[in-house]
Enzyme design. Structure first.
Site, PDB file in Angstrom:
ATOM      1  N   THR A  93     -62.502  64.591 -23.646  1.00  0.00           N
ATOM      2  CA  THR A  93     -61.301  64.236 -24.446  1.00  0.00           C
ATOM      3  C   THR A  93     -61.146  62.612 -24.135  1.00  0.00           C
ATOM      4  OG1 THR A  93     -60.271  66.193 -23.662  1.00  0.00           O
ATOM      5  CG2 THR A  93     -58.816  64.234 -24.483  1.00  0.00           C
ATOM      6  N   LYS A 168     -56.765  67.495 -30.856  1.00  0.00           N
ATOM      7  CA  LYS A 168     -56.612  67.475 -29.514  1.00  0.00           C
ATOM      8  C   LYS A 168     -55.237  67.071 -29.059  1.00  0.00           C
ATOM      9  CE  LYS A 168     -57.916  68.314 -25.044  1.00  0.00           C
ATOM     10  NZ  LYS A 168     -57.809  69.599 -24.332  1.00  0.00           N
ATOM     11  N   LYS A 243     -53.121  62.252 -18.913  1.00  0.00           N
ATOM     12  CA  LYS A 243     -54.191  61.319 -19.469  1.00  0.00           C
ATOM     13  C   LYS A 243     -54.103  61.697 -20.860  1.00  0.00           C
ATOM     14  CE  LYS A 243     -58.901  62.093 -20.574  1.00  0.00           C
ATOM     15  NZ  LYS A 243     -60.360  62.588 -20.301  1.00  0.00           N
TER      16      LYS A 243
HETATM   17  P1  NAD Z   1     -64.761  66.178 -13.767  1.00  0.00           P
HETATM   18  O1  NAD Z   1     -64.618  65.026 -13.415  1.00  0.00           O
HETATM   19  O2  NAD Z   1     -65.128  67.563 -13.261  1.00  0.00           O
HETATM   20  O3  NAD Z   1     -66.445  65.877 -14.590  1.00  0.00           O
HETATM   21  C1  NAD Z   1     -66.999  64.884 -14.931  1.00  0.00           C
HETATM   22  C2  NAD Z   1     -68.309  64.558 -14.843  1.00  0.00           C
HETATM   23  O4  NAD Z   1     -68.968  63.420 -15.352  1.00  0.00           O
HETATM   24  C3  NAD Z   1     -68.551  64.256 -13.293  1.00  0.00           C
HETATM   25  O5  NAD Z   1     -69.337  65.535 -12.771  1.00  0.00           O
HETATM   26  C4  NAD Z   1     -69.116  63.020 -13.076  1.00  0.00           C
HETATM   27  O6  NAD Z   1     -69.824  62.972 -12.016  1.00  0.00           O
HETATM   28  C5  NAD Z   1     -69.882  62.772 -14.620  1.00  0.00           C
HETATM   29  N1  NAD Z   1     -70.153  61.504 -14.872  1.00  0.00           N
HETATM   30  C6  NAD Z   1     -69.052  60.530 -14.759  1.00  0.00           C
HETATM   31  N2  NAD Z   1     -69.816  59.359 -15.261  1.00  0.00           N
HETATM   32  C7  NAD Z   1     -70.849  59.770 -15.638  1.00  0.00           C
HETATM   33  C8  NAD Z   1     -72.166  58.761 -16.171  1.00  0.00           C
HETATM   34  N3  NAD Z   1     -71.904  57.674 -16.788  1.00  0.00           N
HETATM   35  N4  NAD Z   1     -73.328  59.753 -16.500  1.00  0.00           N
HETATM   36  C9  NAD Z   1     -73.296  60.932 -16.270  1.00  0.00           C
HETATM   37  N5  NAD Z   1     -72.447  61.738 -15.699  1.00  0.00           N
HETATM   38  C10 NAD Z   1     -71.161  61.070 -15.527  1.00  0.00           C
HETATM   39  O7  NAD Z   1     -64.023  66.351 -15.147  1.00  0.00           O
HETATM   40  P2  NAD Z   1     -63.893  67.701 -16.161  1.00  0.00           P
HETATM   41  O8  NAD Z   1     -62.469  68.323 -15.840  1.00  0.00           O
HETATM   42  O9  NAD Z   1     -64.981  68.424 -16.448  1.00  0.00           O
HETATM   43  O10 NAD Z   1     -63.253  67.105 -17.702  1.00  0.00           O
HETATM   44  C11 NAD Z   1     -64.362  66.426 -18.343  1.00  0.00           C
HETATM   45  C12 NAD Z   1     -63.664  66.256 -19.857  1.00  0.00           C
HETATM   46  O11 NAD Z   1     -63.201  67.519 -20.469  1.00  0.00           O
HETATM   47  C13 NAD Z   1     -62.563  65.254 -19.641  1.00  0.00           C
HETATM   48  O12 NAD Z   1     -62.722  64.265 -20.696  1.00  0.00           O
HETATM   49  C14 NAD Z   1     -61.342  66.008 -19.822  1.00  0.00           C
HETATM   50  O13 NAD Z   1     -60.406  65.329 -20.230  1.00  0.00           O
HETATM   51  C15 NAD Z   1     -61.607  66.975 -20.579  1.00  0.00           C
HETATM   52  N6  NAD Z   1     -61.170  68.579 -20.398  1.00  0.00           N
HETATM   53  C16 NAD Z   1     -60.877  69.111 -19.292  1.00  0.00           C
HETATM   54  C17 NAD Z   1     -60.075  70.094 -19.041  1.00  0.00           C
HETATM   55  C18 NAD Z   1     -60.155  70.782 -17.765  1.00  0.00           C
HETATM   56  O14 NAD Z   1     -59.195  71.773 -17.530  1.00  0.00           O
HETATM   57  N7  NAD Z   1     -60.406  70.219 -16.681  1.00  0.00           N
HETATM   58  C19 NAD Z   1     -59.621  70.784 -20.258  1.00  0.00           C
HETATM   59  C20 NAD Z   1     -59.964  70.225 -21.564  1.00  0.00           C
HETATM   60  C21 NAD Z   1     -60.605  69.143 -21.661  1.00  0.00           C
END
Ligand code: NAD
Length: 289
Positions: A93, A168, A243
């Site tokens: 997102t 979204k 966010k």
């Molecule tokens: P998270 O922080 O658990 O996962 C993100 C991952 O990205 C981490 O493991 C981190 O180490 C990795 N990362 C960061 N920088 C990196 C890079 N340069 N190269 C490779 N890996 C890298 O976050 P999440 O909850 O999995 O959310 C991910 C996305 O999904 C976000 O954009 C969030 O807004 C969206 N989202 C989350 C939810 C939810 O309920 N958690 C729901 C819908 C959408």
């Protein structure tokens, strides 16, 4: 299909594992060793760099924290390095402007790229029941759909580049407003002497009905099991809702619009997060009513 997956956190971990279960060869990379290890246990092949993970990939999928990281990952590591015929799919997102910018940079370099953010949280990512809203040209949509269908229950073409992100944040702005309204309604009903379960039975089949009422009731012990029944732990964190509301306000400004209730909802969630509640589920906003 040979699929590179970048970003194996709470969401990406489950999604990558579902691609593996559907029979794909999944080549995973994350900066976190812990996330990478879990992906390996979920069946993915793990690599020490993005460049290694995308080697020979037919599709690249990313699930990353924000727009700055998405832009860096694609411009510094993927565009110009992944095979030209690979479809690039960002499921994070992020803001509409960055999504459009990165997709244009990819197109200029000869790649098809789509934005495909999701609705549904960590449980839906693990269960393969996400909804994907996709910003893409028609041809690119069909190619992305072939990959996304193995991680979700619905894949919807929202429009051209950036349209997935626009859908979204509009959806989540509505959700924030509905949730706050639901919290006010239930609190007022109780203060007026109504039993919350009785009010749930009425509102869930009346015109006050919404997903926040029927599927995600913020009152403990009422409706299906929700984070409210677990002291507002788990679910969709207040920090993530904030966010999305900030992204919605940025997008509204570019559209010359001031969504009054959306802005008010953003302010309410911001104050709640700043008071130390960013880790609580967003339905915990009922504590402020
Ligand atoms: P998270 O922080 O658990 O996962 C993100 C991952 O990205 C981490 O493991 C981190 O180490 C990795 N990362 C960061 N920088 C990196 C890079 N340069 N190269 C490779 N890996 C890298 O976050 P999440 O909850 O999995 O959310 C991910 C996305 O999904 C976000 O954009 C969030 O807004 C969206 N989202 C989350 C939810 C939810 O309920 N958690 C729901 C819908 C959408």
């Amino acid at each position: 299909m040979k699929i590179a997956f970048i970003g194996l956190g709470n969401m990406g971990g489950g999604m990558a594992s579902n691609l593996f279960k559907a029979g794909h060869e999944v080549r995973a990379f994350d900066l976190s060793q812990d996330a990478l290890k879990k992906a390996g246990e979920g069946g993915c092949a793990t690599f020490g760099s993005i460049e290694e993970a995308i080697d020979g990939a037919e599709a690249v999928v990313s699930m990353l924290p924000n727009g700055a990281i998405v832009k860096d990952v694609y411009t510094a590591h993927v565009i110009g390095r992944a095979p030209k015929e690979a479809i690039l799919i960002d499921c994070s997102t992020i803001d509409v402007a960055t999504a459009r910018e990165v997709e244009q940079l990819a197109a200029d370099a000869g790649y098809a790229m789509v934005d495909a953010p999701v609705s549904g949280g960590i449980a839906a990512a693990a269960a393969g029941t996400l909804t994907f809203m996709v910003g893409a040209g028609k041809g690119a949509f069909k190619r992305a759909e072939a990959v996304l269908k193995d991680m979700g229950k619905a894949v919807i073409h929202a429009g051209d580049a950036g349209a997935g992100q626009a859908a979204k944040i509009c959806n989540n702005m509505m959700l924030a407003i509905h949730m706050i309204g639901t919290c006010e309604g239930f609190t007022m009903a109780q203060k007026l002497g109504l039993d919350p379960q009785v009010f749930y039975d009425i509102a869930s089949v009346s015109s006050g009905q919404s997903w926040s009422v029927t599927s995600y009731c913020p009152v403990p012990g009422v409706g299906p099991k929700t984070p409210a029944d677990n002291d507002y732990q788990g679910g969709f964190a207040t920090a993530l809702m904030l966010k999305d509301l900030k992204l919605a306000m940025e997008a509204a400004a570019t559209a010359n619009m001031d969504p009054l209730l959306g802005r008010h909802a953003k302010d309410i969630y911001q104050a709640f997060a700043e008071a130390g509640n960013g880790g609580l589920d967003f339905s915990a906003i009922i504590k402020t009513v």
